[in-house]
Design a protein around this motif. Structure first.
Motif, PDB file in Angstrom:
ATOM      1  N   VAL A 137       0.749  -1.286   0.006  1.00 57.00           N
ATOM      2  CA  VAL A 137      -0.004  -0.066  -0.224  1.00 57.00           C
ATOM      3  C   VAL A 137       0.893   1.170   0.007  1.00 57.00           C
ATOM      4  N   PHE A 138       0.665   2.242  -0.842  1.00 57.98           N
ATOM      5  CA  PHE A 138       1.122   3.454  -1.029  1.00 57.98           C
ATOM      6  C   PHE A 138       0.176   4.722  -0.545  1.00 57.98           C
ATOM      7  N   THR A 139       0.441   5.034   0.655  1.00 53.74           N
ATOM      8  CA  THR A 139      -0.237   6.193   1.103  1.00 53.74           C
ATOM      9  C   THR A 139       0.632   7.308   1.589  1.00 53.74           C
ATOM     10  N   MET A 140      -0.096   8.572   2.096  1.00 48.35           N
ATOM     11  CA  MET A 140       0.796   9.691   2.475  1.00 48.35           C
ATOM     12  C   MET A 140       1.767  10.052   1.496  1.00 48.35           C
ATOM     13  N   ARG A 141       1.270  10.489   0.445  1.00 53.00           N
ATOM     14  CA  ARG A 141       1.979  10.932  -0.656  1.00 53.00           C
ATOM     15  C   ARG A 141       2.995  12.108  -0.555  1.00 53.00           C
ATOM     16  N   TRP A 142       2.426  12.965   0.479  1.00 52.42           N
ATOM     17  CA  TRP A 142       2.989  14.247   0.707  1.00 52.42           C
ATOM     18  C   TRP A 142       4.242  14.129   1.583  1.00 52.42           C
ATOM     19  N   VAL A 143       4.394  12.917   2.009  1.00 50.99           N
ATOM     20  CA  VAL A 143       5.868  12.707   2.641  1.00 50.99           C
ATOM     21  C   VAL A 143       6.969  12.693   1.593  1.00 50.99           C
ATOM     22  N   PHE A 144       6.697  11.766   0.476  1.00 47.93           N
ATOM     23  CA  PHE A 144       7.548  11.680  -0.482  1.00 47.93           C
ATOM     24  C   PHE A 144       7.714  12.826  -1.472  1.00 47.93           C
ATOM     25  N   ASP A 145       6.482  13.900  -1.648  1.00 44.74           N
ATOM     26  CA  ASP A 145       6.676  15.022  -2.107  1.00 44.74           C
ATOM     27  C   ASP A 145       7.553  15.967  -1.531  1.00 44.74           C
ATOM     28  N   GLU A 146       7.498  16.003  -0.306  1.00 41.59           N
ATOM     29  CA  GLU A 146       8.271  16.893   0.426  1.00 41.59           C
ATOM     30  C   GLU A 146       9.904  16.740   0.405  1.00 41.59           C
ATOM     31  N   LEU A 147      10.086  15.101   0.791  1.00 41.71           N
ATOM     32  CA  LEU A 147      11.487  14.792   0.877  1.00 41.71           C
ATOM     33  C   LEU A 147      12.077  14.736  -0.692  1.00 41.71           C
ATOM     34  N   LEU A 148      11.260  14.592  -1.448  1.00 41.77           N
ATOM     35  CA  LEU A 148      11.974  14.583  -2.919  1.00 41.77           C
ATOM     36  C   LEU A 148      12.355  16.248  -3.378  1.00 41.77           C
ATOM     37  N   HIS A 149      11.407  17.108  -2.953  1.00 36.54           N
ATOM     38  CA  HIS A 149      11.506  18.286  -3.070  1.00 36.54           C
ATOM     39  C   HIS A 149      13.097  18.949  -2.318  1.00 36.54           C
ATOM     40  N   GLU A 150      13.180  18.343  -1.160  1.00 37.88           N
ATOM     41  CA  GLU A 150      14.416  18.740  -0.459  1.00 37.88           C
ATOM     42  C   GLU A 150      15.593  18.111  -1.232  1.00 37.88           C
ATOM     43  N   ALA A 151      15.222  17.144  -1.910  1.00 40.28           N
ATOM     44  CA  ALA A 151      16.465  16.258  -2.856  1.00 40.28           C
ATOM     45  C   ALA A 151      16.758  16.975  -4.125  1.00 40.28           C
ATOM     46  N   GLY A 152      16.006  17.991  -4.592  1.00 40.46           N
ATOM     47  CA  GLY A 152      16.005  18.596  -5.637  1.00 40.46           C
ATOM     48  C   GLY A 152      15.378  18.188  -6.892  1.00 40.46           C
ATOM     49  N   SER A 153      14.029  17.252  -6.481  1.00 39.33           N
ATOM     50  CA  SER A 153      13.599  16.439  -7.623  1.00 39.33           C
ATOM     51  C   SER A 153      11.954  16.672  -7.176  1.00 39.33           C
ATOM     52  N   SER A 154      11.351  15.827  -7.734  1.00 35.05           N
ATOM     53  CA  SER A 154       9.783  15.631  -7.311  1.00 35.05           C
ATOM     54  C   SER A 154       9.242  14.276  -7.684  1.00 35.05           C
ATOM     55  N   THR A 155       8.147  14.007  -6.972  1.00 33.26           N
ATOM     56  CA  THR A 155       7.410  12.843  -7.015  1.00 33.26           C
ATOM     57  C   THR A 155       7.279  12.268  -8.649  1.00 33.26           C
ATOM     58  N   ALA A 156       6.869  13.548  -9.308  1.00 31.14           N
ATOM     59  CA  ALA A 156       6.527  12.869 -10.820  1.00 31.14           C
ATOM     60  C   ALA A 156       7.808  12.759 -11.639  1.00 31.14           C
TER      61      ALA A 156
END
Length: 529
Positions: A62-81
């Motif tokens: 199950v993949f939930t709480m997408r915002w966690v990955f949105d935020e951490l990937l933003h910090e890493a200079g990228s994005s979920t998409a």
């Protein structure tokens, strides 16, 4: 946070989701990071399994709480998409079926549709109670997100201070710290609905009769979105690993750490199987905290220690199946309930035996929802079948007669619910027991969620991201904020933030925050501003 010179060397032990996130964020900050993984590929519990020529997710599904990955990937200079495989939103969260009366109920991503379905299933008043339950779960989630999920391991006084009057009032409305099961009995009249929502305790490896009522917030998490990851959960791990390498990190799979050097009262490096040594200024251990002691040698007193069997979370027996089921139509996520739900957890946590009336979960990995069945003419599809079990894999082998009796009971339950599926191990079925999970994840007994989330004080008993040894940090589902893919990802984020904060000589605040300074708000938080 201020980026530090690359001379600071970090070794991350374990490429589960917590280790991947910590390594990625530190590499993105310019540190010299090496990520070690004993297995042939990253992912930890998010590992695939080959069955009859097909690749299945054999861990989290199950993949939930997408915002966690949105935020951490933003910090890493990228994005979920940009960084992750395509995420497919599910219109139907799960299909539920009951053996005693042959009834079934789908919960939808659209709350109003779920309320209508519940009204048709159990009466209009229960549909209204569901909407009230969702509002209460949402308020609880909003109260706890910042002081619990986003902060370092909280103490009771600090948590109360950060909750504030509104948050404390939300918790007080639950009553005097009741269990999730008891709370649901006051929220719903229909015992099937009580059973359905009590299952949220098992997402943390707990019994609904011992877990705190705060776990009702899982209802809100699901309502915020459930996705299927194209390529499976293992593809999520591969994507994070690829971004880590692109940010300058070094990934070494098939490399087992046999010791962490804590001589002189702080971390000095790690020793690998075969005798190779890697010097390090900091080490992040991403694994069950019970496995840390043997790695520390003379510094083992700094380790949190083994979790007693009585406090371990659920384990499981799983069947990875490549076959064609028949009967009741499956969706992506399916739950089959037996009668006498309480006996399942009495068997597991008190009698320490496989449940005689266990709930069966089936993940149909080639399906999304009713609008997306497998292709016409498909001969077989990929299924993961799971039943809860005691985490005694270090003391019992769960031999064939015992396990096969449980398997027969599961097949019978599925038949009573209208699904026919063969679970007999063979070319198309691979079975795993708690003993096998223990061998995969040492010092756990096969527990899949660390310590069981039993009692409201459990939030204060999980280790935080720091250890008793300077330079050694902790990540993974056995530490704060807890088990599950997004929680373990948050633990890696907190470990990276704690390490960076301690290295940043210009920082004066003692309060640990998530890395990246001002965070993007979650969808939930943003909606309330």
């Amino acid at each position: 946070m201020t980026a530090l010179p690359a001379a600071h060397r970090v070794v991350v032990v374990g490429a589960g989701i917590g280790g991947l996130v910590a390594a990625l964020l530190l590499a993105a900050r310019g540190l010299d990071v090496t990520l070690l993984e004993a297995e042939a590929a990253p992912g930890g519990k998010m590992r695939p399994l080959e069955v009859d020529g097909a690749t299945l997710d054999a861990g989290p599904t199950v993949f939930t709480m997408r915002w966690v990955f949105d935020e951490l990937l933003h910090e890493a200079g990228s994005s979920t998409a940009a960084a992750l495989p395509p995420l497919v939103p599910l219109d139907v969260l799960a299909r539920h079926a009951w053996a005693d009366d042959g009834s079934s109920l789908d919960l939808f991503a659209d709350r109003a549709r779920s309320a209508d379905a519940i009204g048709a299933f159990a009466g209009p008043r229960e549909g209204q109670r569901y909407l009230a339950f969702c509002r209460e779960a949402g308020a609880l989630y909003r109260a706890l997100e910042t002081p619990h999920l986003r902060s370092s391991r909280p103490g009771p006084l600090r948590l109360a201070r950060e909750l504030g009057p509104r948050g404390l009032a939300t918790l007080a409305a639950l009553g005097p710290m009741p269990s999730l099961a008891r709370t649901l009995m006051r929220r719903f009249d229909d015992p099937r609905l009580q059973q359905l929502f009590a299952r949220y305790a098992t997402y943390c490896g707990a019994s609904p009769w011992l877990a705190p009522a705060t776990l009702m917030l899982v209802a809100h998490v699901e309502q915020e979105g459930v996705w299927a990851v194209q390529g499976g959960m293992a593809a999520l791990a591969r994507a994070l690993a690829a971004l880590f390498v692109a940010r300058g990190g070094r990934l070494r799979c098939g490399t087992r750490c046999t010791a962490i050097d804590g001589q002189g009262g702080r971390v000095r490096g790690v020793v690998l199987e075969g005798g190779e040594r890697l010097d390090a200024d900091s080490v992040i251990f991403n694994g069950d905290v019970g496995a840390l002691g043997p790695l520390l040698g003379t510094a083992a007193a700094a380790a949190p220690g083994l979790v007693p069997a009585a406090r371990r979370s659920l384990s499981a027996i799983t069947w990875a199946v490549h076959d064609r089921p028949s009967g009741i139509p499956l969706l992506r996520h399916n739950v089959f309930f037996d009668t006498d739900y309480a006996s399942e957890f009495e068997d597991i946590f008190r009698a320490r035996r496989l449940p005689r009336r266990g709930t069966v979960y089936v993940c149909a990995q080639d399906r999304h929802d009713a609008a997306h069945p497998p292709g016409e003419g498909a001969a077989r599809e990929r299924l993961l079948v799971l039943v809860n079990a005691p985490a005694d894999g270090d003391t019992r082998e769960f031999d064939d007669p015992e396990t096969e009796a449980c398997q027969t009971r599961c097949e019978e339950l599925l038949r009573r619910c209208g699904l026919r599926l063969n679970l007999q191990p063979g070319p198309r079925v691979v079975r795993r027991t708690p003993a096998q999970f223990h061998r995969l994840f040492p010092a756990t007994g096969g527990a899949l969620y660390g310590q069981a989330t039993h009692g409201w004080t459990m939030v204060f008993r999980r280790p935080g991201s720091t250890s008793g040894l300077p330079g050694l940090y902790l990540a993974g589902g056995s530490v704060h904020p807890g088990p599950g893919v997004p929680m373990a990802a948050m633990s890696g984020r907190l470990a990276a933030a704690t390490l960076m904060d301690r290295l940043d000589s210009t920082r004066r605040s003692v309060r640990v925050r998530t890395s990246g300074g001002t965070s993007m708000p979650s969808a939930t938080t943003a909606a309330t501003r």
